[in-house]
Design a protein around this motif. Sequence first.
Motif, PDB file in Angstrom:
ATOM      1  N   GLU A 183       0.825  -1.209   0.000  1.00  0.00           N
ATOM      2  CA  GLU A 183       0.000   0.000   0.000  1.00  0.00           C
ATOM      3  C   GLU A 183       0.859   1.259   0.000  1.00  0.00           C
ATOM      4  O   GLU A 183       0.583   2.209  -0.748  1.00  0.00           O
ATOM      5  CB  GLU A 183      -0.933   0.014   1.217  1.00  0.00           C
ATOM      6  CG  GLU A 183      -1.975  -1.079   1.223  1.00  0.00           C
ATOM      7  CD  GLU A 183      -1.480  -2.402   1.792  1.00  0.00           C
ATOM      8  OE1 GLU A 183      -2.303  -3.329   1.902  1.00  0.00           O
ATOM      9  OE2 GLU A 183      -0.276  -2.501   2.140  1.00  0.00           O
ATOM     10  N   GLU A 198      -3.413  -2.759 -11.423  1.00  0.00           N
ATOM     11  CA  GLU A 198      -3.800  -4.175 -11.408  1.00  0.00           C
ATOM     12  C   GLU A 198      -2.879  -4.984 -10.501  1.00  0.00           C
ATOM     13  O   GLU A 198      -3.310  -5.941  -9.859  1.00  0.00           O
ATOM     14  CB  GLU A 198      -3.770  -4.737 -12.831  1.00  0.00           C
ATOM     15  CG  GLU A 198      -4.913  -4.225 -13.714  1.00  0.00           C
ATOM     16  CD  GLU A 198      -4.844  -4.776 -15.129  1.00  0.00           C
ATOM     17  OE1 GLU A 198      -3.723  -5.153 -15.563  1.00  0.00           O
ATOM     18  OE2 GLU A 198      -5.899  -4.823 -15.794  1.00  0.00           O
ATOM     19  N   LEU A 238      -3.838  -4.901  -6.624  1.00  0.00           N
ATOM     20  CA  LEU A 238      -5.108  -5.474  -6.192  1.00  0.00           C
ATOM     21  C   LEU A 238      -4.956  -6.802  -5.431  1.00  0.00           C
ATOM     22  O   LEU A 238      -5.586  -6.973  -4.377  1.00  0.00           O
ATOM     23  CB  LEU A 238      -6.056  -5.636  -7.381  1.00  0.00           C
ATOM     24  CG  LEU A 238      -6.657  -4.321  -7.888  1.00  0.00           C
ATOM     25  CD1 LEU A 238      -7.405  -4.540  -9.195  1.00  0.00           C
ATOM     26  CD2 LEU A 238      -7.589  -3.719  -6.837  1.00  0.00           C
ATOM     27  N   PRO A 239      -4.151  -7.753  -5.927  1.00  0.00           N
ATOM     28  CA  PRO A 239      -4.018  -8.994  -5.157  1.00  0.00           C
ATOM     29  C   PRO A 239      -3.107  -8.871  -3.944  1.00  0.00           C
ATOM     30  O   PRO A 239      -2.980  -9.813  -3.167  1.00  0.00           O
ATOM     31  CB  PRO A 239      -3.429  -9.977  -6.181  1.00  0.00           C
ATOM     32  CG  PRO A 239      -2.676  -9.113  -7.134  1.00  0.00           C
ATOM     33  CD  PRO A 239      -3.466  -7.844  -7.224  1.00  0.00           C
ATOM     34  N   THR A 243      -3.308  -6.266  -1.599  1.00  0.00           N
ATOM     35  CA  THR A 243      -3.844  -5.437  -0.511  1.00  0.00           C
ATOM     36  C   THR A 243      -5.293  -5.781  -0.206  1.00  0.00           C
ATOM     37  O   THR A 243      -6.046  -6.173  -1.098  1.00  0.00           O
ATOM     38  CB  THR A 243      -3.751  -3.940  -0.862  1.00  0.00           C
ATOM     39  OG1 THR A 243      -4.265  -3.158   0.227  1.00  0.00           O
ATOM     40  CG2 THR A 243      -4.556  -3.604  -2.116  1.00  0.00           C
ATOM     41  N   ASP A 244      -5.649  -5.610   1.078  1.00  0.00           N
ATOM     42  CA  ASP A 244      -7.043  -5.713   1.515  1.00  0.00           C
ATOM     43  C   ASP A 244      -7.591  -4.341   1.899  1.00  0.00           C
ATOM     44  O   ASP A 244      -8.736  -4.242   2.356  1.00  0.00           O
ATOM     45  CB  ASP A 244      -7.160  -6.657   2.717  1.00  0.00           C
ATOM     46  CG  ASP A 244      -6.837  -8.098   2.352  1.00  0.00           C
ATOM     47  OD1 ASP A 244      -7.187  -8.524   1.234  1.00  0.00           O
ATOM     48  OD2 ASP A 244      -6.223  -8.801   3.183  1.00  0.00           O
ATOM     49  N   ASP A 245      -6.775  -3.298   1.728  1.00  0.00           N
ATOM     50  CA  ASP A 245      -7.211  -1.952   2.099  1.00  0.00           C
ATOM     51  C   ASP A 245      -8.302  -1.478   1.131  1.00  0.00           C
ATOM     52  O   ASP A 245      -8.083  -1.401  -0.080  1.00  0.00           O
ATOM     53  CB  ASP A 245      -6.031  -0.991   2.075  1.00  0.00           C
ATOM     54  CG  ASP A 245      -6.399   0.386   2.591  1.00  0.00           C
ATOM     55  OD1 ASP A 245      -6.113   0.668   3.764  1.00  0.00           O
ATOM     56  OD2 ASP A 245      -6.976   1.182   1.828  1.00  0.00           O
ATOM     57  N   ALA A 246      -9.473  -1.157   1.669  1.00  0.00           N
ATOM     58  CA  ALA A 246     -10.619  -0.808   0.829  1.00  0.00           C
ATOM     59  C   ALA A 246     -10.364   0.438  -0.001  1.00  0.00           C
ATOM     60  O   ALA A 246     -10.780   0.518  -1.171  1.00  0.00           O
ATOM     61  CB  ALA A 246     -11.866  -0.620   1.697  1.00  0.00           C
ATOM     62  N   ARG A 283      -7.841  -0.382  -2.844  1.00  0.00           N
ATOM     63  CA  ARG A 283      -8.488  -1.225  -3.859  1.00  0.00           C
ATOM     64  C   ARG A 283      -9.480  -0.410  -4.699  1.00  0.00           C
ATOM     65  O   ARG A 283      -9.552  -0.572  -5.920  1.00  0.00           O
ATOM     66  CB  ARG A 283      -9.198  -2.407  -3.199  1.00  0.00           C
ATOM     67  CG  ARG A 283      -8.238  -3.434  -2.599  1.00  0.00           C
ATOM     68  CD  ARG A 283      -8.994  -4.601  -1.951  1.00  0.00           C
ATOM     69  NE  ARG A 283      -9.741  -5.351  -2.936  1.00  0.00           N
ATOM     70  CZ  ARG A 283      -9.210  -6.296  -3.705  1.00  0.00           C
ATOM     71  NH1 ARG A 283      -7.920  -6.586  -3.622  1.00  0.00           N
ATOM     72  NH2 ARG A 283      -9.958  -6.941  -4.583  1.00  0.00           N
ATOM     73  N   SER A 284     -10.226   0.474  -4.049  1.00  0.00           N
ATOM     74  CA  SER A 284     -11.193   1.297  -4.770  1.00  0.00           C
ATOM     75  C   SER A 284     -10.492   2.208  -5.775  1.00  0.00           C
ATOM     76  O   SER A 284     -10.925   2.324  -6.936  1.00  0.00           O
ATOM     77  CB  SER A 284     -12.013   2.127  -3.780  1.00  0.00           C
ATOM     78  OG  SER A 284     -12.903   2.987  -4.461  1.00  0.00           O
ATOM     79  N   ALA A 323      -7.459   1.819  -7.057  1.00  0.00           N
ATOM     80  CA  ALA A 323      -6.803   1.016  -8.078  1.00  0.00           C
ATOM     81  C   ALA A 323      -7.802   0.584  -9.153  1.00  0.00           C
ATOM     82  O   ALA A 323      -7.521   0.659 -10.360  1.00  0.00           O
ATOM     83  CB  ALA A 323      -6.134  -0.201  -7.453  1.00  0.00           C
ATOM     84  N   ARG A 324      -8.974   0.142  -8.722  1.00  0.00           N
ATOM     85  CA  ARG A 324     -10.001  -0.258  -9.692  1.00  0.00           C
ATOM     86  C   ARG A 324     -10.443   0.932 -10.543  1.00  0.00           C
ATOM     87  O   ARG A 324     -10.684   0.790 -11.748  1.00  0.00           O
ATOM     88  CB  ARG A 324     -11.195  -0.861  -8.956  1.00  0.00           C
ATOM     89  CG  ARG A 324     -10.934  -2.228  -8.328  1.00  0.00           C
ATOM     90  CD  ARG A 324     -12.256  -2.866  -7.912  1.00  0.00           C
ATOM     91  NE  ARG A 324     -12.051  -4.158  -7.276  1.00  0.00           N
ATOM     92  CZ  ARG A 324     -12.203  -4.407  -5.981  1.00  0.00           C
ATOM     93  NH1 ARG A 324     -12.544  -3.416  -5.165  1.00  0.00           N
ATOM     94  NH2 ARG A 324     -12.009  -5.607  -5.489  1.00  0.00           N
TER      95      ARG A 324
END
Length: 208
Positions: free
Chosen positions: A42, A166, A169-170, A172-175, A178-179, A181-182
Amino acid sequence: MTLPRPAARISRLMLGLVLLVAAGLVGAFLAAPDRPVEGSPEAGFSRDMAVHHTQAVEMALIIRDNTDDAELRTIALDMLLTQQNQIGRMQDWLIQWGLPLTGARRPMEWMGGHHGGGGTADYTKMPGMASQQDLARLREARGRDAEVLFLTLMIAHHQGGVDMAEAVLPLTDDAHVRSLARSIVRSQSAEITVLKQLLEDRGGSPAS
């Protein structure tokens, strides 16, 4: 003094409630995810993507000065504002995590060295980054030449940004991470399609 039986029951009940609340608070604290630390994906992603975005902002500013094409100037302004906003978000995360905005680790190290950069501290080794020579050429170019060069560089730059987003994404679990990055994957993939069409309209083709 011995408490009356009803009072004793109430006292025991209150104590039980206090213990349950305390246990719940402790459990929630223990279950809460740790904030990212130095050396985490992160932190690395936030720092490197901020640097990556900074170059996109620079190129967008250059093309706005070096072309009169209204459509391209509008696209460049949108890139500038969007990526500047995202830079601010990533830097704010680092501050909230108690981490400095820059770190001692090499660029892209958080990706595990699978970025093709050779493990050096050269920022041009980030995916899609333009070289200083490319930027110098862009500053000197005008009109259609500037447009073709900008579009060529920005398509590669956006693809590099998509690759970085991309990749995290695999990891991290940080919301929040991830948001974002998407969002980067979606928006920059869509922009790549538009930029390729603009480049084709000007007789150019994306660099392989």
